[in-house]
Design a protein around this motif. Structure first.
Motif, PDB file in Angstrom:
ATOM      1  N   MET A   1       0.871  -1.325  -0.037  1.00 22.66           N
ATOM      2  CA  MET A   1      -0.171  -0.002  -0.062  1.00 22.66           C
ATOM      3  C   MET A   1       0.899   1.183  -0.046  1.00 22.66           C
ATOM      4  O   MET A   1       1.843   1.509   0.746  1.00 22.66           O
ATOM      5  N   GLU A   2       0.338   2.208  -0.842  1.00 23.23           N
ATOM      6  CA  GLU A   2       1.101   3.485  -0.801  1.00 23.23           C
ATOM      7  C   GLU A   2       0.521   4.490  -1.490  1.00 23.23           C
ATOM      8  O   GLU A   2      -0.577   4.565  -2.334  1.00 23.23           O
ATOM      9  N   TRP A   3       0.197   5.697  -0.693  1.00 26.70           N
ATOM     10  CA  TRP A   3      -0.030   7.099  -1.115  1.00 26.70           C
ATOM     11  C   TRP A   3       0.843   8.216  -0.973  1.00 26.70           C
ATOM     12  O   TRP A   3       1.554   8.282  -0.113  1.00 26.70           O
ATOM     13  N   ARG A   4       0.401   9.256  -1.600  1.00 20.45           N
ATOM     14  CA  ARG A   4       1.134  10.329  -1.524  1.00 20.45           C
ATOM     15  C   ARG A   4       0.032  11.571  -1.199  1.00 20.45           C
ATOM     16  O   ARG A   4      -0.858  11.605  -1.864  1.00 20.45           O
ATOM     17  N   ASP A   5       0.436  12.384  -0.149  1.00 18.79           N
ATOM     18  CA  ASP A   5      -0.821  13.656  -0.097  1.00 18.79           C
ATOM     19  C   ASP A   5       0.156  14.642   0.718  1.00 18.79           C
ATOM     20  O   ASP A   5       1.298  14.554   1.151  1.00 18.79           O
ATOM     21  N   GLU A   6      -0.770  15.685   0.932  1.00 21.01           N
ATOM     22  CA  GLU A   6      -0.106  16.901   1.689  1.00 21.01           C
ATOM     23  C   GLU A   6      -0.824  16.919   2.876  1.00 21.01           C
ATOM     24  O   GLU A   6      -1.969  16.332   2.891  1.00 21.01           O
ATOM     25  N   GLY A   7       0.072  17.533   3.966  1.00 21.95           N
ATOM     26  CA  GLY A   7      -0.516  17.201   5.503  1.00 21.95           C
ATOM     27  C   GLY A   7       0.028  18.307   6.198  1.00 21.95           C
ATOM     28  O   GLY A   7       1.010  18.951   5.829  1.00 21.95           O
ATOM     29  N   ILE A   8      -0.597  18.678   7.317  1.00 21.72           N
ATOM     30  CA  ILE A   8      -0.223  19.549   8.424  1.00 21.72           C
ATOM     31  C   ILE A   8       0.175  18.867   9.657  1.00 21.72           C
ATOM     32  O   ILE A   8      -0.638  17.877  10.265  1.00 21.72           O
ATOM     33  N   TRP A  58       3.010   7.647   2.216  1.00 23.44           N
ATOM     34  CA  TRP A  58       2.946   6.670   3.454  1.00 23.44           C
ATOM     35  C   TRP A  58       2.850   5.255   2.489  1.00 23.44           C
ATOM     36  O   TRP A  58       2.399   5.112   1.571  1.00 23.44           O
ATOM     37  N   ARG A  59       3.492   4.281   3.356  1.00 30.38           N
ATOM     38  CA  ARG A  59       3.629   2.883   2.826  1.00 30.38           C
ATOM     39  C   ARG A  59       3.404   1.957   4.045  1.00 30.38           C
ATOM     40  O   ARG A  59       3.785   2.291   5.185  1.00 30.38           O
TER      41      ARG A  59
END
Length: 246
Positions: A1-8, A58-59
């Motif tokens: 599982m993997e995703w890319r995102d913006e976060g605070i 995130w992985r």
């Protein structure tokens, strides 16, 4: 599982000798935690501070696992926020409110609000009104939203002055007059469709008492929680700063 995102970044806690578990509010994946290996290093610590906006990868082997974060800077706000008492309390309060929302529930609206507030959290003229509106948004997300658009008794949309503590709905000044001692004041800047960015001291106090009442009755007490200390700290620090500016 993997995703890319913006976060605070909301916070981090120590894990093992050199890593941290990072807590973030993301644009598309809600409030999300992940392990950052080497997060306690001298190079990583300044990046992993509350209020910083970051790019996350995130992985994990399975979706339900904690997983690991790879973190890159986008906007480093922490140094600016740490220099202001209202901002320090404010970011702690915003994080506490977001922890009331289920983890990993996507909520782009709360993320965008958080991003806007973070940019102005050290501004005593704007921070109070922004935070109290965020509290209204969190109450809405939790299923306890207030109806401030029209009078609960008459349906009229003008001259709204109170909120019923029973229903959370607005009431006009005339309709509420016989029961005004039992109703909560409705500050004008909170009315539905309002665009006022800066609130007067009295109105701001009324607004925090309004949201505080519904948080305590509908959220904290049923969950066996106490109001976050950061909330009182934020309100007190804000009052001090605004008083000094007069």
């Amino acid at each position: 599982m993997e995703w890319r995102d913006e976060g605070i970044i909301l916070g981090a806690r120590r894990h093992g000798e050199s890593s941290v578990i990072l807590e973030t509010m993301t644009a598309a994946h809600g409030r999300h935690l992940g392990l950052v290996k080497g997060g306690r290093s001298r190079r990583m610590q300044p990046l992993l501070q509350p209020g910083n906006r970051v790019e996350l990868v995130w992985r994990a082997r399975l979706e339900e696992h904690l997983g690991a974060f790879q973190v890159e800077p986008v906007e480093l706000n922490a140094a600016r926020l740490l220099s202001s008492a209202i901002a320090v309390y404010g970011i702690q309060l915003l994080a506490a409110h977001l922890r009331l929302v289920p983890e990993r529930d996507p909520n782009a609206g709360l993320y965008e609000s958080l991003k806007i507030i973070t940019a102005h959290l050290d501004d005593p003229e704007l921070a109070g009104a922004l935070v109290v509106r965020f509290e209204l948004a969190v109450l809405e997300e939790l299923g306890f939203g207030l109806d401030l658009a029209q009078c609960a008794l008459t349906g009229v949309r003008e001259d709204l002055a109170y909120v019923s503590p029973k229903s959370g709905r607005a009431v006009t000044r005339t309709a509420g007059a016989p029961w005004q001692d039992r109703l909560l004041p409705l500050p004008a800047f909170l009315m539905a469709g309002g665009t006022q960015r800066i609130a007067e001291e009295t109105a701001l106090g009324e607004a925090f008492r309004l949201t505080g009442f519904f948080f305590n009755r509908n959220v904290y007490e049923p969950r066996g929680l106490q109001e976050p200390d950061a909330r009182g700290g934020f309100i007190a620090a804000l009052a001090r700063l605004r008083a000094q500016a007069v």
